[in-house]
Design a protein around this motif. Structure first.
Motif, mmCIF file in Angstrom:
data_model
loop_
_atom_site.group_PDB
_atom_site.id
_atom_site.type_symbol
_atom_site.label_atom_id
_atom_site.label_comp_id
_atom_site.label_asym_id
_atom_site.label_seq_id
_atom_site.Cartn_x
_atom_site.Cartn_y
_atom_site.Cartn_z
ATOM 1 N N LEU A 1 0.921 -0.986 -0.021
ATOM 2 C CA LEU A 1 -0.016 0.087 -0.120
ATOM 3 C C LEU A 1 0.820 1.345 0.115
ATOM 4 C CD1 LEU A 1 -2.627 -1.004 2.556
ATOM 5 C CD2 LEU A 1 -2.968 -1.221 0.307
ATOM 6 N N LEU A 2 2.358 1.045 0.237
ATOM 7 C CA LEU A 2 3.025 2.261 0.366
ATOM 8 C C LEU A 2 3.924 2.499 -0.909
ATOM 9 C CD1 LEU A 2 4.284 1.742 4.066
ATOM 10 C CD2 LEU A 2 2.916 3.476 3.239
ATOM 11 N N GLN A 3 3.457 1.661 -1.853
ATOM 12 C CA GLN A 3 4.486 1.844 -3.222
ATOM 13 C C GLN A 3 4.320 3.047 -3.791
ATOM 14 O OE1 GLN A 3 3.375 -2.020 -5.016
ATOM 15 N NE2 GLN A 3 4.845 -3.249 -3.862
ATOM 16 N N GLY A 4 3.134 3.739 -3.799
ATOM 17 C CA GLY A 4 3.075 5.010 -4.360
ATOM 18 C C GLY A 4 3.269 6.096 -3.536
ATOM 19 N N VAL A 5 3.733 5.832 -2.317
ATOM 20 C CA VAL A 5 3.642 7.173 -1.284
ATOM 21 C C VAL A 5 5.252 7.525 -1.413
ATOM 22 C CG1 VAL A 5 3.845 7.443 1.289
ATOM 23 C CG2 VAL A 5 2.217 6.070 0.292
ATOM 24 N N PRO A 6 5.418 8.826 -1.399
ATOM 25 C CA PRO A 6 6.934 9.379 -1.481
ATOM 26 C C PRO A 6 7.718 8.881 -0.269
ATOM 27 C CG PRO A 6 5.009 11.151 -1.825
ATOM 28 C CD PRO A 6 4.249 9.972 -1.301
ATOM 29 N N ARG A 7 8.867 8.887 -0.569
ATOM 30 C CA ARG A 7 9.844 8.782 0.368
ATOM 31 C C ARG A 7 10.927 9.715 0.563
ATOM 32 N NH1 ARG A 7 11.397 2.652 -2.074
ATOM 33 N NH2 ARG A 7 9.156 2.155 -2.492
ATOM 34 N N GLU A 8 11.275 10.202 1.689
ATOM 35 C CA GLU A 8 12.194 11.058 1.859
ATOM 36 C C GLU A 8 13.330 10.828 3.187
ATOM 37 O OE1 GLU A 8 11.802 15.679 3.419
ATOM 38 O OE2 GLU A 8 10.362 14.855 2.322
ATOM 39 N N ALA A 9 14.481 11.055 3.012
ATOM 40 C CA ALA A 9 15.433 10.995 3.947
ATOM 41 C C ALA A 9 15.371 12.276 4.675
ATOM 42 C CB ALA A 9 16.709 10.891 3.450
ATOM 43 N N VAL A 10 14.491 12.172 5.765
ATOM 44 C CA VAL A 10 14.228 13.492 6.757
ATOM 45 C C VAL A 10 15.410 14.009 7.366
ATOM 46 C CG1 VAL A 10 12.583 14.312 8.386
ATOM 47 C CG2 VAL A 10 11.755 12.597 6.792
ATOM 48 N N ASP A 11 15.651 15.322 7.383
ATOM 49 C CA ASP A 11 16.511 16.051 7.936
ATOM 50 C C ASP A 11 15.858 16.621 9.261
ATOM 51 O OD1 ASP A 11 18.427 17.759 9.140
ATOM 52 O OD2 ASP A 11 18.719 18.993 7.398
ATOM 53 N N TRP A 12 16.086 15.864 10.397
ATOM 54 C CA TRP A 12 15.537 16.261 11.766
ATOM 55 C C TRP A 12 15.812 17.648 12.359
ATOM 56 C CZ3 TRP A 12 11.095 14.140 11.721
ATOM 57 C CH2 TRP A 12 10.628 12.833 11.175
ATOM 58 N N SER A 13 17.129 17.963 11.713
ATOM 59 C CA SER A 13 17.745 19.164 12.434
ATOM 60 C C SER A 13 16.836 20.513 11.610
ATOM 61 C CB SER A 13 19.079 19.454 12.128
ATOM 62 O OG SER A 13 19.392 19.438 10.454
ATOM 63 N N SER A 14 16.113 20.369 10.889
ATOM 64 C CA SER A 14 15.460 21.366 10.005
ATOM 65 C C SER A 14 13.927 21.404 10.587
ATOM 66 C CB SER A 14 15.450 21.198 8.467
ATOM 67 O OG SER A 14 16.710 21.415 7.934
ATOM 68 N N PRO A 15 13.332 22.698 10.485
ATOM 69 C CA PRO A 15 11.959 22.423 11.213
ATOM 70 C C PRO A 15 11.043 22.126 9.997
ATOM 71 C CG PRO A 15 12.697 24.752 10.314
ATOM 72 C CD PRO A 15 13.973 23.745 10.516
ATOM 73 N N PRO A 16 9.857 21.723 10.161
ATOM 74 C CA PRO A 16 8.817 21.039 9.161
ATOM 75 C C PRO A 16 8.923 22.206 7.882
ATOM 76 C CG PRO A 16 7.796 20.949 11.415
ATOM 77 C CD PRO A 16 9.144 21.706 11.656
ATOM 78 N N PRO A 17 8.531 21.715 6.877
ATOM 79 C CA PRO A 17 8.501 22.591 5.848
ATOM 80 C C PRO A 17 7.321 23.621 5.847
ATOM 81 C CG PRO A 17 7.783 20.250 5.254
ATOM 82 C CD PRO A 17 8.541 20.118 6.369
ATOM 83 N N ASP A 18 7.444 24.784 5.126
ATOM 84 C CA ASP A 18 6.423 25.637 5.142
ATOM 85 C C ASP A 18 5.330 25.336 4.227
ATOM 86 O OD1 ASP A 18 7.642 27.400 7.277
ATOM 87 O OD2 ASP A 18 8.595 28.495 6.051
ATOM 88 N N GLY A 19 4.185 25.829 4.499
ATOM 89 C CA GLY A 19 3.043 26.034 3.550
ATOM 90 C C GLY A 19 2.272 24.458 3.441
ATOM 91 N N ARG A 20 2.630 23.545 4.062
ATOM 92 C CA ARG A 20 1.840 22.329 4.057
ATOM 93 C C ARG A 20 1.852 21.658 5.366
ATOM 94 N NH1 ARG A 20 4.778 17.595 1.922
ATOM 95 N NH2 ARG A 20 7.087 18.087 1.913
ATOM 96 N N ARG A 21 0.955 20.605 5.590
ATOM 97 C CA ARG A 21 0.955 19.655 6.557
ATOM 98 C C ARG A 21 1.181 18.366 6.026
ATOM 99 N NH1 ARG A 21 -3.800 22.636 7.737
ATOM 100 N NH2 ARG A 21 -3.689 23.962 9.619
#
Length: 491
Positions: A344-364
């Motif tokens: 079920l996750l095959q179409g879900v985006p993957r990302e190497a999250v940088d936890w030192s940065s705040p959440p991205p602006d403009g979206r949840r």
């Protein structure tokens, strides 16, 4: 054309009993019943009569050709359950018929069976299934008691407000509140007088305590049990307001409750305005700062605790991200076969999250981080972050709030034995040994497992044990006078 069962299936098997061709499985008595995420309609056997859709208490059944959007996947999900099964080999009359089980007359009450006075404590699913059984199948008089001022229990205060179909089963239960043989007493604490004035008492009080994680910092301010958050957005009278002044929230756990919390905290408040969400919670969501919720899953994508229907509902919003911090995650998703949770996750985006940065602006967004468990909660006077395990060592995830959604456990009931390890009242088929005339049903009986529908068979077993004891003369004599005045005085 066939019908298909969809996301909101409560698995209480109301549909099974009305199907004229026995095409809905697993059914009660079958090995898989209570072990699957939902029930399934066999597309090769269904005759498109629609009886199941009429009987479904949560509006989960539709013609497969009418399914659109995220629900479209359920035509295949229903068919997958029957893949590889030889339906014709199981047929006893014609291809449209499965073999029926022999008749079961497990309950035989004497013709002169005197009406029982039974008290049921708790108006959630387990209590209401017990009430339904007693009122429909016996001549018992029932006193239904709940300490809260509004009936409903888990349905009212535990189901997410954006799941109106699931909450609809409360209407099925509410029809018994006005039954001539039922007395409803809300806002009343159950006391020892119930046992003194009834032939039997059934406790269906659920599991309301949070399971402890046992990690340092667990009790810091800003660390909240899931029940607090769920109760808050459902308007539970005991729930305190939840502070949403942080941009990132970490949810420990990846079960259905964890996904519910993540979905509500990151939802567009306007999309929740017409749901059953508490007005105060909606106002706080509008003014809150939460833009990212991180779900910590101890296991991998194929073994996560959430069900496929709940993940499908979350993924359909398009704001789900998988943290690709561990190569095992991509391997599990890319190599997953149809029917595997990881697929079920095959179409879900993957990302190497940088936890030192705040959440991205403009979206949840919601981030699924697999193969991660909390090591400690960081902070001095309140939560500032979570230290989690990982293949490359420990990782710090800054967060202003942590929600502990690692499961529930029952609390001790005054006057009853209690197993502190399992969080249940020790029992045999619902009978509380050593306390004659006292029974349990639901999570306080079997532990916090199984959804709404699992409580139907659980309550049926308990009521059957109660009736067996009544016929055998094992119920103690009760003093029945003055109960109404006593309860009125405590209300």
């Amino acid at each position: 054309m066939a019908f298909a069962i969809t996301q909101t299936c409560c698995a209480d098997a109301s549909c099974v009993s009305v199907c004229p061709v026995n095409c809905i499985h697993p059914a009660p008595g079958e090995p898989d019943f209570g072990r699957t995420e939902m029930l399934y309609i066999d597309p090769g056997t269904c005759i498109d009569c629609g009886a199941c859709a009429d009987a479904c208490p949560v509006d989960a059944i539709f013609p497969a050709v009418d399914l659109t959007g995220p629900l479209r996947a359920y035509e295949e999900i229903n068919a997958e359950y029957y893949a590889g099964r030889d339906v014709l080999a199981e047929a006893s009359v014609a291809p449209n018929f499965h073999r029926w089980a022999p008749p079961d007359f497990g309950r035989i009450l004497p013709s002169d069976f005197a009406p029982l006075d039974v008290a049921v404590v708790g108006t959630g699913p387990a209590g209401m299934y017990a009430v339904e059984d007693l009122l429909l199948h016996t001549n018992a008089r029932v006193t239904l008691v709940d300490r809260l001022p509004v009936a409903g229990g888990l349905i009212r205060y535990g189901v997410a407000p954006d799941h109106p179909s699931t909450k609809k089963i409360g209407e099925t239960f509410a029809r018994f509140h006005d039954h001539p043989r039922l007395r409803l007493r809300l806002g009343v604490e159950a006391g020892p007088e119930l046992a003194g004035r009834h032939d039997a008492v059934i406790y269906a009080v659920g599991a309301t305590q949070a399971r402890r994680l046992g990690v340092p910092g667990e009790d810091l301010p800003g660390s909240l049990p899931a029940a607090t958050v769920v109760g808050w957005y459902n308007g539970h009278p005991d729930a305190a307001p939840v502070d949403l002044s942080t941009e990132r929230v970490v949810v420990v756990g990846a079960g259905n409750v964890a996904l519910d919390i993540a979905r509500i905290l990151t939802a567009d408040p306007d999309a929740l305005a017409d749901t059953a969400i508490a007005p105060a919670a909606l106002a706080r969501l509008r003014s809150g700062k939460v833009r990212e919720v991180v779900l910590l899953a101890r296991r991998g994508p194929s073994d996560a605790a959430y069900t496929r229907p709940e993940l499908l509902a979350l993924a359909a919003r398009g704001d789900l991200v998988v943290d690709a911090h561990d190569p095992r995650i991509a391997a599990a998703i890319d190599g997953a076969e149809p029917g595997d949770k990881a697929a079920l996750l095959q179409g879900v985006p993957r990302e190497a999250v940088d936890w030192s940065s705040p959440p991205p602006d403009g979206r949840r967004r919601v981030i699924l981080r697999f193969h991660s468990a909390p090591v400690s909660f960081r902070g001095d006077t309140e939560i500032r972050g979570v230290t989690v395990s990982g293949p490359a060592g420990e990782v710090e995830i800054p967060a202003g709030r942590v929600v502990r959604a690692a499961g529930f456990r029952g609390a001790a009931v005054a006057g009853l034995p209690f197993d502190a390890e399992t969080g249940t009242v020790p029992n045999t088929a619902g009978r509380v040994e050593g306390v004659p005339g006292t029974y349990v049903a639901g999570w306080i009986k079997r532990g916090p497992s199984g959804g709404i529908g699992a409580n139907k068979e659980c309550a049926r077993e308990t009521v059957g044990t109660l009736l067996e004891d009544a016929v055998a003369g094992r119920l103690p004599r009760r003093r029945r006078s003055g109960l109404r005045a006593k309860l009125r005085g405590r209300a």
